[in-house]
Structures are given as structure tokens and as C-alpha cells.
Motif scaffolding. Sequence first.
Motif, PDB file in Angstrom:
ATOM      1  N   ARG A 153       5.273 -16.998 -12.601  1.00 25.47           N
ATOM      2  CA  ARG A 153       4.313 -17.347 -11.551  1.00 25.47           C
ATOM      3  C   ARG A 153       2.994 -16.983 -11.282  1.00 25.47           C
ATOM      4  NH1 ARG A 153       6.140 -13.434  -6.123  1.00 25.47           N
ATOM      5  NH2 ARG A 153       5.118 -14.467  -4.615  1.00 25.47           N
ATOM      6  N   ALA A 154       1.862 -18.433 -10.567  1.00 24.18           N
ATOM      7  CA  ALA A 154       0.996 -18.213 -10.711  1.00 24.18           C
ATOM      8  C   ALA A 154       0.069 -16.621  -8.917  1.00 24.18           C
ATOM      9  CB  ALA A 154       0.401 -19.456  -9.910  1.00 24.18           C
ATOM     10  N   ARG A 160     -11.997  -6.205 -11.088  1.00 21.25           N
ATOM     11  CA  ARG A 160     -12.244  -5.651 -12.248  1.00 21.25           C
ATOM     12  C   ARG A 160     -10.723  -4.970 -13.437  1.00 21.25           C
ATOM     13  NH1 ARG A 160     -17.501  -3.853 -13.840  1.00 21.25           N
ATOM     14  NH2 ARG A 160     -16.767  -2.455 -14.555  1.00 21.25           N
ATOM     15  N   SER A 161      -9.788  -6.413 -13.462  1.00 24.19           N
ATOM     16  CA  SER A 161      -8.902  -5.440 -14.216  1.00 24.19           C
ATOM     17  C   SER A 161      -8.128  -7.402 -14.515  1.00 24.19           C
ATOM     18  CB  SER A 161      -7.840  -5.127 -13.356  1.00 24.19           C
ATOM     19  OG  SER A 161      -6.844  -5.284 -13.419  1.00 24.19           O
ATOM     20  N   HIS A 162      -7.433  -7.308 -15.918  1.00 26.26           N
ATOM     21  CA  HIS A 162      -6.328  -7.819 -16.435  1.00 26.26           C
ATOM     22  C   HIS A 162      -4.859  -7.781 -15.521  1.00 26.26           C
ATOM     23  CE1 HIS A 162      -9.294  -8.697 -19.603  1.00 26.26           C
ATOM     24  NE2 HIS A 162      -9.463  -7.745 -19.373  1.00 26.26           N
ATOM     25  N   GLU A 163      -4.734  -7.384 -14.856  1.00 26.75           N
ATOM     26  CA  GLU A 163      -3.786  -6.832 -14.093  1.00 26.75           C
ATOM     27  C   GLU A 163      -3.328  -8.794 -13.198  1.00 26.75           C
ATOM     28  OE1 GLU A 163      -0.987  -4.428 -11.036  1.00 26.75           O
ATOM     29  OE2 GLU A 163      -3.334  -3.949 -11.670  1.00 26.75           O
ATOM     30  N   ILE A 164      -2.242  -8.955 -13.291  1.00 25.54           N
ATOM     31  CA  ILE A 164      -2.131 -10.038 -12.010  1.00 25.54           C
ATOM     32  C   ILE A 164      -1.350  -9.743 -11.660  1.00 25.54           C
ATOM     33  CG2 ILE A 164      -1.389 -12.700 -12.001  1.00 25.54           C
ATOM     34  CD1 ILE A 164      -1.356 -13.292 -14.718  1.00 25.54           C
ATOM     35  N   ILE A 165      -2.101  -9.646  -9.735  1.00 24.19           N
ATOM     36  CA  ILE A 165      -1.320  -9.501  -8.538  1.00 24.19           C
ATOM     37  C   ILE A 165      -0.681 -11.007  -8.234  1.00 24.19           C
ATOM     38  CG2 ILE A 165      -1.791  -8.851  -6.039  1.00 24.19           C
ATOM     39  CD1 ILE A 165      -2.365  -6.700  -8.406  1.00 24.19           C
ATOM     40  N   ALA A 166       1.010 -10.780  -7.605  1.00 26.37           N
ATOM     41  CA  ALA A 166       1.212 -12.262  -6.837  1.00 26.37           C
ATOM     42  C   ALA A 166       1.550 -12.049  -6.121  1.00 26.37           C
ATOM     43  CB  ALA A 166       3.031 -11.689  -7.281  1.00 26.37           C
ATOM     44  N   VAL A 167       0.637 -13.452  -4.901  1.00 28.98           N
ATOM     45  CA  VAL A 167       0.339 -13.540  -3.514  1.00 28.98           C
ATOM     46  C   VAL A 167       1.400 -15.051  -3.640  1.00 28.98           C
ATOM     47  CG1 VAL A 167      -1.976 -12.778  -4.175  1.00 28.98           C
ATOM     48  CG2 VAL A 167      -1.610 -15.124  -4.869  1.00 28.98           C
ATOM     49  N   PRO A 175      -6.709 -25.629   2.052  1.00 27.02           N
ATOM     50  CA  PRO A 175      -5.209 -25.907   2.686  1.00 27.02           C
ATOM     51  C   PRO A 175      -4.494 -26.542   1.748  1.00 27.02           C
ATOM     52  CG  PRO A 175      -6.447 -25.137   4.951  1.00 27.02           C
ATOM     53  CD  PRO A 175      -7.451 -25.587   3.747  1.00 27.02           C
ATOM     54  N   ARG A 176      -5.680 -27.601   1.404  1.00 31.45           N
ATOM     55  CA  ARG A 176      -5.387 -28.727   0.623  1.00 31.45           C
ATOM     56  C   ARG A 176      -4.473 -28.084  -1.549  1.00 31.45           C
ATOM     57  NH1 ARG A 176      -9.618 -32.396  -0.140  1.00 31.45           N
ATOM     58  NH2 ARG A 176     -11.283 -30.486   0.028  1.00 31.45           N
ATOM     59  N   VAL A 177      -5.267 -26.898  -1.564  1.00 25.37           N
ATOM     60  CA  VAL A 177      -4.843 -25.862  -2.391  1.00 25.37           C
ATOM     61  C   VAL A 177      -3.726 -25.444  -2.755  1.00 25.37           C
ATOM     62  CG1 VAL A 177      -5.844 -24.187  -3.671  1.00 25.37           C
ATOM     63  CG2 VAL A 177      -7.170 -25.230  -3.453  1.00 25.37           C
ATOM     64  N   LEU A 178      -3.118 -24.772  -1.687  1.00 29.25           N
ATOM     65  CA  LEU A 178      -1.995 -24.178  -1.793  1.00 29.25           C
ATOM     66  C   LEU A 178      -0.538 -24.922  -1.090  1.00 29.25           C
ATOM     67  CD1 LEU A 178      -2.754 -21.123   1.185  1.00 29.25           C
ATOM     68  CD2 LEU A 178      -2.909 -21.200  -1.349  1.00 29.25           C
ATOM     69  N   ALA A 179      -1.229 -26.470  -0.428  1.00 26.08           N
ATOM     70  CA  ALA A 179      -0.149 -27.561  -0.032  1.00 26.08           C
ATOM     71  C   ALA A 179       0.581 -27.574  -1.487  1.00 26.08           C
ATOM     72  CB  ALA A 179      -0.341 -28.443   0.703  1.00 26.08           C
ATOM     73  N   THR A 180      -0.317 -27.562  -2.277  1.00 22.59           N
ATOM     74  CA  THR A 180       0.083 -28.104  -4.134  1.00 22.59           C
ATOM     75  C   THR A 180       1.450 -27.553  -4.016  1.00 22.59           C
ATOM     76  OG1 THR A 180      -1.679 -27.178  -5.450  1.00 22.59           O
ATOM     77  CG2 THR A 180      -2.023 -29.047  -4.887  1.00 22.59           C
ATOM     78  N   GLY A 181       1.400 -27.003  -3.916  1.00 17.22           N
ATOM     79  CA  GLY A 181       2.811 -25.877  -4.408  1.00 17.22           C
ATOM     80  C   GLY A 181       2.669 -24.519  -4.917  1.00 17.22           C
ATOM     81  N   VAL A 182       1.776 -24.676  -6.181  1.00 17.16           N
ATOM     82  CA  VAL A 182       1.125 -23.607  -7.140  1.00 17.16           C
ATOM     83  C   VAL A 182       1.784 -21.730  -7.217  1.00 17.16           C
ATOM     84  CG1 VAL A 182      -0.765 -23.418  -5.882  1.00 17.16           C
ATOM     85  CG2 VAL A 182      -0.581 -22.872  -8.206  1.00 17.16           C
ATOM     86  N   LEU A 183       1.530 -22.011  -5.965  1.00 15.12           N
ATOM     87  CA  LEU A 183       2.112 -20.462  -5.898  1.00 15.12           C
ATOM     88  C   LEU A 183       4.046 -20.260  -5.611  1.00 15.12           C
ATOM     89  CD1 LEU A 183      -0.266 -19.180  -3.289  1.00 15.12           C
ATOM     90  CD2 LEU A 183      -0.049 -18.643  -6.158  1.00 15.12           C
TER      91      LEU A 183
END
Length: 432
Positions: A153-154, A160-167, A175-183
Motif C-alpha cells: 500500500r502506498a 524523521r522516520s522510515h515508518e510508512i503511514i497508510a493514508v 486532486p489530479r494526483v489522488l485521482a490516479t488511484g495511487v492510494l
Amino acid sequence: MSTPPTAAAALATGDVVEVEVGPVAHGGFCVARHEGRVVFVRHALPGERIRAQITEAREGHRFVRADCIEVLEPSPQRVTPPCPYAAPGLCGGCDFQHADLGYQRDLKASVVREQFSRLAKLDVEVSVEPLPGDRDGLGWRTRVEFAVDETGRAGLRGSRSHEIIAVDSCLIADPRVLATGVLTQDWSGESAVDVAAPSEGEAVMVSVPSGEADVPVLTERVAAQSFSGAFEVSARGFWQVHPGAAATFVDTVTGMLAPQPGETALDLYAGVGLFAAALAQRVGESGKVVAVESDTGAVASAAGNLAAYPSVAMVRARVDDAFGVPRAHRSGPARNRAQRSRKLRRHPLLPLRADLVVLDPPRTGAGRDVAAQVAALRPRAIAYVACDPAALARDTAFLAEAGYHLAELRAFDAFPMTHHVECIALFERTSA
């Protein structure tokens, strides 16, 4: 017997302290103190009384880092963050969502003033200006790199962390970035995915590492008051992420420099040729522009972007290498350091004199050696575009040593909700 200060101020990760918050600091923190120990705290505002949890405490350091977990006495400028992920322990992308947007700009201006006072010994008057097209500080980021977690999951990294937060969303993303369905897609097997939403055409996604072999080329159109043009840029290459930035910066730089026909100009750290093109248009065919860039992909794009300007010469080199600056101070094996200590040959396309110089270095700045080499060209004006006010302030001091003073300074909110601020400075030769 009194307790030693280091023992009295001993703090460990996870400890919770009550502190009164002091001024904002460079990097998205505010400064507080607990029993003599400096505490750099996120998600707080100057003047507040808070409870903070220590997130980093290293032995031997005179400071610790912390997150505000409870506000006891809030600032009048505190607001509810619009994004649920802009909170302690979550996404590290936004630093100031808990502050009124106008106050965010006041905080950034304070940081710029403090850096110039501390590093350049100058008192500067500056305000942080919004960029055209700003929509309450949201929806502006046209290029976003998402990390990929072990489930495919993206997401975004913590502070200051390598932890990946699922959003589920990112409110500062275009909005066009999110409209790609990347998440919502499964990115198993990838380490990251870049999304770019250019000014022309559809947004594209490029995964890493599988997408590295075939990266799309995008078109970015700049419609400034002083210049207009289209630029080809790799989807993973550098381009200003705020849609109002490129045009504003071109207008500011050309307005400060006032290029004249027949002049010679240098565009250092030229990227894909934005400033070089604007300079070439103003100096005309009787003038000359030398653009210097080290990134192979950017140089390839610049060659096409600048093909219509016969007065432009493109140099693929590090800026310090192009000037023949010795490299003895750089790290590496002893033999390599000895080889690098020998003076390099100055690039033959670099002129010995120039009328104008544009500096647009990476976050680390240009440095003393490059500042000295630029000053040796004796330009009538230098425009410096900086994404880090500390690096700009340091280089301001170096340019002062070399005979150039700060004549004008402007700052722009090119990264709303974050601590980042873009500065453009004009330097002129100091009279004897």
C-alpha cells in the motif's frame, strides 16, 4: 550538593514533560526548555503551554525532540488541522496545519529573519508572500513521492522516520494526483511510486524500481508576465511542485536582474533550463547565456528546451567542477581525496566575466568556493533562488566576503502547511 544540570535535565524517549513553548525554529519545530534542556517540539505554537512526549533523546546531545500531545493553553492562532494525519506520530509531511495560514507565513518569516541574523549578521525585513492560485494552502502539490509498505500500500513517511503511514488521502496533493488511484492500488514489489500532475496532460504514476527504465516525459507550460514557454521534464525530474511557483520565480528573477540585450549571463544549477530560457529571451542573439547543470536527465531535457535559443551554451558539470574548484574537502578514500585535491581545469565555455548570474542551488546551498568564483566574474547583479533560508544566509555571508551585498530579499509560500519557504535574493557589488 547541587544536582549537575545534565542529570537534572535527563530525558528519555517516551517521557512526558510540561513546557511553555518559545519561538519557532528552522525545520518545523518550536523551541521549549525543560530544566535547562532544549526541547524541539512539533505540533506546538509559540506562547502555548503544552504536554510534550519525547520522541528522540540521544546521549551527549544538549537537546531532545518531542511531539505536543496535549495543549493546556492554546495560541489564538491555533486551528484544527484539516487533515486527520497531521498529528503526533502520524504523517511527517505537514508541519503547520495546526496554525492559521496567515500565521504560518508569519512563522516562516520569523525563521528567515533569524537565520539571516544568526548566519549573515544582517537584520532583514521580509514577509512571506502567497503564490498565485493558492487555495487555503491545500491541493497545490503537483508532484508527490509515496512510499510503499510491506502490504503493497502506498503511504507517506512519519516525521524523521522510515515508518510508512497508510493514508486514504493527502490534502496538500493536487486532486489530479489522488485521482490516479495511487492510494488504492496494490504496489507489492515496489519501494515507492511517484505521481506527477503536469500543467499540460494527464497525471502519471511511475513506480520504483520497475518504472525506472521507462520514465515518461511531461510538458510544463510557464505563462509568466515576463516570459512564456513550454518545458519538457521527466516525471521523476525536478520541477517546482506548486503550480504558481515557476512563473512567479521567473518574473521575480528577471525583475531583479533586468537583463539587457547583449549581456552575458550564467544560469548555475540550471535544471531543465527555466531561467536560462528567460534570460536568453531578454539578452537576445547579441547576448550569451551559459547554463551549468550536473544531472544527466536534466541536461538532456534542457538541450531540447533551449534549442530555440542560439545564444545559450549548455555545460554538463557540477558547478564547482566547472569553475575548477579543488575538491580536497570531499569525503572518500585517501587516494581519491588526494586526486581530487588537484586543481581542476576551468570549463572552457565558462566566461571570465559576466553581467548577470542566477544561482539556484540544491538545499545545501552554493558554498564559499562557488560564491567566490561567482564574485570573481564581477557581475553587476546576482539572483539567488533558495529553498533553504539557512543555506541562503550562509551564502549571503560568503558573498559579502567576496564584495557583494544583499540588495533585495523576497520570500514565497511555495510549500503551504510545511515549514519550507522559497527565498529569492538580489546581490549587487559593494562600492569601494
